[in-house]
Scaffold this active site. Sequence first.
Site, PDB file in Angstrom:
ATOM      1  CG  ASP A 281       6.123   4.284 -83.213  1.00 38.79           C
ATOM      2  OD1 ASP A 281       5.184   5.083 -83.319  1.00 38.79           O
ATOM      3  OD2 ASP A 281       6.021   3.068 -83.496  1.00 38.79           O
TER       4      ASP A 281
ATOM      5  NE  ARG B 264       1.259   7.609 -81.734  1.00 41.79           N
ATOM      6  CZ  ARG B 264       1.992   6.737 -82.452  1.00 41.79           C
ATOM      7  NH1 ARG B 264       3.088   6.208 -81.949  1.00 41.79           N
ATOM      8  NH2 ARG B 264       1.644   6.432 -83.668  1.00 41.79           N
TER       9      ARG B 264
ATOM     10  CE  LYS C  25      -1.132   6.724 -68.305  1.00 40.46           C
ATOM     11  NZ  LYS C  25      -1.714   5.771 -67.342  1.00 40.46           N
ATOM     12  N   GLY C  26       4.562   6.339 -72.197  1.00 39.05           N
ATOM     13  CA  GLY C  26       5.892   5.731 -72.367  1.00 39.05           C
ATOM     14  C   GLY C  26       5.878   4.315 -71.820  1.00 39.05           C
TER      15      GLY C  26
ATOM     16  NE  ARG D 144       1.000  -2.536 -75.982  1.00 39.49           N
ATOM     17  CZ  ARG D 144       2.016  -1.767 -76.403  1.00 39.49           C
ATOM     18  NH1 ARG D 144       2.508  -1.897 -77.593  1.00 39.49           N
ATOM     19  NH2 ARG D 144       2.526  -0.828 -75.619  1.00 39.49           N
TER      20      ARG D 144
HETATM   21  P1  FDA Z   1      -2.360   2.521 -68.558  1.00 36.72           P
HETATM   22  O1  FDA Z   1      -1.203   1.651 -68.834  1.00 36.72           O
HETATM   23  O2  FDA Z   1      -2.560   3.038 -67.177  1.00 36.72           O
HETATM   24  O3  FDA Z   1      -3.657   1.763 -69.062  1.00 36.72           O
HETATM   25  C1  FDA Z   1      -4.947   2.277 -68.812  1.00 36.72           C
HETATM   26  C2  FDA Z   1      -5.927   1.135 -68.942  1.00 36.72           C
HETATM   27  O4  FDA Z   1      -5.924   0.661 -70.292  1.00 36.72           O
HETATM   28  C3  FDA Z   1      -5.551  -0.098 -68.114  1.00 36.72           C
HETATM   29  O5  FDA Z   1      -6.045   0.002 -66.819  1.00 36.72           O
HETATM   30  C4  FDA Z   1      -6.177  -1.205 -68.905  1.00 36.72           C
HETATM   31  O6  FDA Z   1      -7.556  -1.257 -68.619  1.00 36.72           O
HETATM   32  C5  FDA Z   1      -6.035  -0.742 -70.328  1.00 36.72           C
HETATM   33  N1  FDA Z   1      -4.825  -1.291 -70.975  1.00 36.72           N
HETATM   34  C6  FDA Z   1      -3.674  -0.645 -71.225  1.00 36.72           C
HETATM   35  N2  FDA Z   1      -2.816  -1.450 -71.879  1.00 36.72           N
HETATM   36  C7  FDA Z   1      -3.442  -2.638 -72.011  1.00 36.72           C
HETATM   37  C8  FDA Z   1      -3.105  -3.883 -72.594  1.00 36.72           C
HETATM   38  N3  FDA Z   1      -1.930  -4.082 -73.194  1.00 36.72           N
HETATM   39  N4  FDA Z   1      -4.012  -4.887 -72.580  1.00 36.72           N
HETATM   40  C9  FDA Z   1      -5.217  -4.723 -72.007  1.00 36.72           C
HETATM   41  N5  FDA Z   1      -5.607  -3.558 -71.431  1.00 36.72           N
HETATM   42  C10 FDA Z   1      -4.737  -2.546 -71.428  1.00 36.72           C
HETATM   43  N6  FDA Z   1       4.911   4.127 -75.965  1.00 36.72           N
HETATM   44  C11 FDA Z   1       6.183   4.522 -76.231  1.00 36.72           C
HETATM   45  O7  FDA Z   1       7.044   4.487 -75.345  1.00 36.72           O
HETATM   46  N7  FDA Z   1       6.511   4.958 -77.494  1.00 36.72           N
HETATM   47  C12 FDA Z   1       5.596   5.039 -78.499  1.00 36.72           C
HETATM   48  O8  FDA Z   1       5.935   5.446 -79.614  1.00 36.72           O
HETATM   49  C13 FDA Z   1       4.263   4.630 -78.214  1.00 36.72           C
HETATM   50  N8  FDA Z   1       3.305   4.680 -79.190  1.00 36.72           N
HETATM   51  C14 FDA Z   1       1.984   4.439 -78.836  1.00 36.72           C
HETATM   52  C15 FDA Z   1       0.979   4.605 -79.776  1.00 36.72           C
HETATM   53  C16 FDA Z   1      -0.348   4.488 -79.411  1.00 36.72           C
HETATM   54  C17 FDA Z   1      -1.424   4.716 -80.436  1.00 36.72           C
HETATM   55  C18 FDA Z   1      -0.685   4.168 -78.068  1.00 36.72           C
HETATM   56  C19 FDA Z   1      -2.109   4.068 -77.617  1.00 36.72           C
HETATM   57  C20 FDA Z   1       0.311   3.934 -77.146  1.00 36.72           C
HETATM   58  C21 FDA Z   1       1.645   4.043 -77.517  1.00 36.72           C
HETATM   59  N9  FDA Z   1       2.673   3.810 -76.612  1.00 36.72           N
HETATM   60  C22 FDA Z   1       3.953   4.179 -76.922  1.00 36.72           C
HETATM   61  C23 FDA Z   1       2.386   3.072 -75.351  1.00 36.72           C
HETATM   62  C24 FDA Z   1       2.097   3.994 -74.201  1.00 36.72           C
HETATM   63  O9  FDA Z   1       3.282   4.655 -73.810  1.00 36.72           O
HETATM   64  C25 FDA Z   1       1.545   3.221 -72.990  1.00 36.72           C
HETATM   65  O10 FDA Z   1       2.469   2.311 -72.551  1.00 36.72           O
HETATM   66  C26 FDA Z   1       0.277   2.463 -73.261  1.00 36.72           C
HETATM   67  O11 FDA Z   1      -0.590   3.195 -74.044  1.00 36.72           O
HETATM   68  C27 FDA Z   1      -0.439   2.156 -71.930  1.00 36.72           C
HETATM   69  O12 FDA Z   1      -0.648   3.347 -71.219  1.00 36.72           O
HETATM   70  P2  FDA Z   1      -2.082   4.012 -71.013  1.00 36.72           P
HETATM   71  O13 FDA Z   1      -1.937   5.484 -71.207  1.00 36.72           O
HETATM   72  O14 FDA Z   1      -3.096   3.367 -71.860  1.00 36.72           O
HETATM   73  O15 FDA Z   1      -2.341   3.826 -69.466  1.00 36.72           O
END
Ligand code: FDA
Length: 299
Positions: free
Chosen positions: A125, A175, A178-179, A280
């Site tokens: 990660d 992987r 966004k971060g 989260r």
């Molecule tokens: P965005 O945050 O815009 O979310 C899109 C939509 O998803 C939201 O509008 C909402 O509907 C839904 N959603 C997102 N998060 C939610 C929540 N907690 N509860 C309810 N609904 C939610 N980051 C990092 O810095 N280092 C890492 O190693 C990882 N590893 C990682 C593994 C995996 C498998 C995932 C999916 C994500 C990560 N992340 C991570 C986190 C990542 O950087 C990011 O913060 C989250 O995935 C949220 O971003 P989205 O791309 O989903 O978009």
Amino acid sequence: MSLFNKLVVLTLPFVPKFIVYFFAKRYIAGPSIEDAIAAIKEFNRRGIMATVDLLGEEIENKEDAMAVVHEYKNVLAAIDSKGLNANISVKPTHLGLKLDKEFCYGNIRSLVDEAKKYSNFVRIDMEDHSCTSDTLNLFKRLRTEFDNVGVVIQSYLRRTVDDVNQLIEDGANIRLCKGIYVEPRQIAFKDKEIVNYNFQYILEKLLNNNCYVGIATHDEKLVWNALMMIDRLKLKRDLYEFQMLLGVTEELREILVSAGHRLRVYVPYGKHWHAYSLRRLKENPSVASYIIKHIFFKN
Ligand code: FDA
């Protein structure tokens, strides 16, 4: 982010833990390895892969890091003995990065080596920007010896395109997300649209250069864009996977799986759930603001 949501995010760390747990439990499999295994079994039954995260971040001493290594080895053994489709995700600070880089390298190396015995895989990660260079260096060093290790890159970092240009030379398994950490503007883009454009730009670069990508997002626009790229490049389904977090956007997850795409769910478990849960909840302002309103403005 609205002023109220910003206030919510600042207030969350002061909310009593039992209340945070009540709202955050959907994001966590449970406190024990058995909880993680039960969650993976259920996902596998529905055609979904998993990656297991033992919750916890910076640790206080080397003994604690050794205990983390031991627990992850138990996870790898359990995945193997039960024939599950899952790998592990590890955080360098959890394995001692901030105590001693060489010690951390040894710990991650021993997990990658153990995973190799089971034909399994370790994902490293990515944490906040104070860890980026060290994590990429660890990864590059491991890659000289192993092919069953991958890393994470974050599209919000200004440096990421340069990092990717190096990683593609090695055909790394990445992987892309966004971060999630709060970073200064000098380090990370603050504009969500730029973060999204960068995500798409990097994804295209990785897929065009034959890197296996874990497309880790719940953002439907990014998922749609990825599907268009996959179609344009006529990519076979075993050359990428979607990745999502436990407890988030189950419906979108099911849509992708029904369409035949590989999908992996990140399954966190363990007793140290607080920091992960706060991250989260901060991503989910409607729940977070509900908590704050409930605590401070009820009656
Ligand atoms: P965005 O945050 O815009 O979310 C899109 C939509 O998803 C939201 O509008 C909402 O509907 C839904 N959603 C997102 N998060 C939610 C929540 N907690 N509860 C309810 N609904 C939610 N980051 C990092 O810095 N280092 C890492 O190693 C990882 N590893 C990682 C593994 C995996 C498998 C995932 C999916 C994500 C990560 N992340 C991570 C986190 C990542 O950087 C990011 O913060 C989250 O995935 C949220 O971003 P989205 O791309 O989903 O978009």
